[in-house]
Design a protein around this motif. Structure first.
Motif, short mmCIF file in Angstrom:
data_model
loop_
_atom_site.label_atom_id
_atom_site.label_comp_id
_atom_site.label_asym_id
_atom_site.label_seq_id
_atom_site.Cartn_x
_atom_site.Cartn_y
_atom_site.Cartn_z
N THR A 209 7.35 78.57 73.25
CA THR A 209 7.94 79.00 74.51
C THR A 209 8.49 80.41 74.30
N ILE A 210 8.00 81.35 75.08
CA ILE A 210 8.31 82.77 74.90
C ILE A 210 9.42 83.14 75.88
N LEU A 211 10.56 83.52 75.33
CA LEU A 211 11.71 83.89 76.14
C LEU A 211 11.70 85.40 76.35
N ASN A 289 21.13 89.77 73.73
CA ASN A 289 20.69 88.43 74.15
C ASN A 289 19.73 87.79 73.15
N THR A 290 19.00 88.63 72.39
CA THR A 290 18.15 88.09 71.32
C THR A 290 19.02 87.36 70.30
N LEU A 291 20.11 87.99 69.90
CA LEU A 291 21.01 87.39 68.92
C LEU A 291 21.71 86.15 69.48
N GLU A 292 22.06 86.19 70.76
CA GLU A 292 22.67 85.02 71.38
C GLU A 292 21.71 83.82 71.31
N VAL A 330 13.40 69.78 73.74
CA VAL A 330 13.55 71.21 73.50
C VAL A 330 13.48 71.99 74.82
N LEU A 331 12.57 71.63 75.69
CA LEU A 331 12.47 72.33 76.97
C LEU A 331 13.73 72.15 77.81
N GLN A 332 14.32 70.98 77.72
CA GLN A 332 15.58 70.76 78.42
C GLN A 332 16.67 71.68 77.86
N PHE A 333 16.72 71.79 76.53
CA PHE A 333 17.66 72.70 75.87
C PHE A 333 17.41 74.15 76.29
N ILE A 334 16.14 74.55 76.30
CA ILE A 334 15.80 75.93 76.70
C ILE A 334 16.26 76.21 78.12
N GLN A 335 15.98 75.29 79.02
CA GLN A 335 16.34 75.49 80.42
C GLN A 335 17.84 75.50 80.64
N VAL A 339 17.65 80.03 78.98
CA VAL A 339 17.02 80.80 80.07
C VAL A 339 17.97 81.85 80.64
N GLY A 340 19.25 81.57 80.60
CA GLY A 340 20.23 82.52 81.11
C GLY A 340 20.25 83.85 80.37
#
Length: 359
Positions: A209-211, A289-292, A330-335, A339-340
Motif C-alpha cells: 500500500t503506497i502512501l 509526515n514520512t517520519l510520523e 492492516v488496511l483498517q490500521f492504514i485507514q 491516511v491522515g
C-alpha cells in the motif's frame, strides 16, 4: 556469459507498418540500487518486488519511412502531445540504436498512459521505459521471428536499463534481481533476471500500500542522486552492505522468516536516505509526515506482532509491505491511523505482480 555484443541485431525482414501495445508495472526495490557506473551499470546488485496495479500502458504504431537518417516519432501522453517527454525518448533511441539499427527506418507514434495518477509521486520512468522496450522488442521479433523468448525478454530488460536503470526490473517475474551477485548464477549487470529460487508461500500475493505523502516533483533527480555516490565517503561500505543484505534476503525469501525480512527491508530504506543525507550536496528527502508514518508503523507492529513494514524510494512516499493474510487488519490500521498523513488522503493499494503483459 552474455555480453553487450550479443544484443546487437543484424538480420531483419521488412515490414511496412504495424502496431503493438504493452503494459509494464512499476517495481519497489527491497535491496536498493543507488550509485552507477558508465552505461547504466549498477554499482551494487538490487532485488525488487514487481507491482501489479501501478503500471504504464504504451501503444507503439510504426510505419516505414523513405529516408533513414534521423529518428522520427510523435509522443502522446493520455492521448495528447507531450513535447517535454520527447528529449528523454530521443536520448533513449540514441543509446539503443547500436542494438536496434532498424529504428531510423520507421516513424513511430508512442501513445502512453499510467494507471496511477500523473504527478502522484510514483516514479513512472521504470514502468514507462519497460513498456516502450517491450514494444520495440515486439517490432524486432516481427522483423526477425527466429529470436527466442529468452532472448526477447533479456534484450527487453537490457534496453529498458539504458532508458532507466530500475526499468530492467519491470520486464518479467514477481521478484527480480539486477546486478551481478555471487550467489545468483544467472544475475547480470546488463539486465534483470527472475529470482531463480522457490519463493516461500509467505510472500505469495504480498501487499504494497503506497502512501502518497508528497505528490510534488522529486527534490533531486535519480540521475543526480546516483552521481552523488561518486566519491561519497561511505560508498564502498554501502556497496558491500547491499551484497550482504541480498545474500541474507535470498535466505529469507526461501525460508519465509518475516522478522528478518522486516529488518533487512527497513534497514535498506533508511540506508538509502542516509546516503543522500551524507552526500555533498546533501538532501533530506523524507518529510515530517514520512517520519510520523514510520513511527506509527513501528508502534503498531510492536503492539500487535503483525509483520508490517515500510520501505522508501528516493522520496517522501511510504510503501507499506505486509502479507496477504493480515491485509484486512492492516488496511483498517492504514485507514484509521496513516491516511491522515497522506497528501489529500491519497494512497494506492497494490500487490506483487508478474511483469509486462502484451495487450
Amino acid at each position: 556469459m552474455v555480453s553487450e555484443k550479443d544484443f546487437i541485431s543484424t538480420d531483419f525482414a521488412s515490414i511496412e507498418k504495424g502496431s503493438f501495445q504493452w503494459s509494464s508495472p512499476s517495481n519497489i526495490a527491497l535491496v536498493k540500487y543507488w550509485g552507477k557506473k558508465e552505461n547504466q551499470i549498477p554499482a551494487n546488485p538490487s532485488i525488487s518486488f514487481t507491482l501489479n496495479n501501478c503500471k504504464t500502458i504504451t501503444k507503439l504504431d510504426f510505419s516505414k519511412k523513405e529516408t533513414n537518417d534521423t529518428f522520427s516519432f510523435d509522443l502522446l501522453f493520455e492521448g495528447k502531445p507531450k513535447e517535454d517527454f520527447k528529449p528523454k525518448i530521443q536520448k533513449f533511441f540514441e543509446r539503443i540504436e547500436k542494438y536496434c539499427p532498424y529504428l531510423k527506418q520507421y516513424h513511430f507514434t508512442i501513445d502512453t498512459e499510467n494507471t496511477f495518477p500523473h504527478s502522484s509521486g510514483i516514479a513512472s520512468s521504470a514502468s514507462g521505459m519497460a513498456a516502450l522496450s517491450m514494444n520495440i522488442m515486439s517490432l524486432e521479433k516481427a522483423l526477425n521471428p527466429t529470436i527466442t523468448d529468452d532472448f526477447f525478454y533479456q534484450k527487453a530488460s537490457f534496453l529498458a536499463r539504458l532508458g532507466s536503470g530500475s526499468a530492467c526490473r519491470s520486464i518479467k517475474g514477481n521478484v527480480v534481481v539486477w546486478g551481478k551477485h555471487d550467489e545468483i548464477s544467472t544475475s547480470s549487470d546488463l539486465f534483470g533476471v527472475e529470482y531463480p529460487s522457490q519463493l516461500h508461500e509467505n510472500f505469495h500475493n504480498y501487499q504494497d500500500t503506497i502512501l502518497l505523502v508528497d505528490k510534488g516533483e522529486k527534490q533531486v533527480s535519480s540521475t543526480v542522486g546516483h552521481d552523488l555516490m561518486h566519491n561519497h565517503p561511505y560508498a564502498s561500505t554501502r556497496f558491500e552492505q547491499a551484497h550482504t543484505n541480498l545474500s541474507a534476503l535470498k535466505k529469507v525469501l526461501e525460508n519465509g522468516n518475516l522478522d528478518e525480512f522486516i529488518k533487512i527491508v527497513e534497514s535498506e530504506a533508511l540506508t538509502l536516505h542516509a546516503m543522500m543525507m551524507t552526500s555533498m550536496p546533501y538532501f533530506i528527502l523524507m518529510k515530517p509526515n514520512t517520519l510520523e508514518i514510520i513511527n506509527k508503523i513501528w508502534k503498531f507492529r510492536n503492539q500487535t506482532n503483525i509483520p508490517i513494514c515500510f520501505t522508501l524510494d528516493a522520496g517522501a512516499n511510504v510503501h507499506v509491505l505486509y502479507p496477504e493474510n493480515v491485509s484486512e487488519t492492516v488496511l483498517q490500521f492504514i485507514q484509521q491511523e496513516l491516511v491522515g498523513y497522506c497528501q489529500n488522503g491519497n494512497y494506492i493499494c497494490d500487490i506483487i505482480g508478474n511483469g509486462s503483459q502484451l495487450m
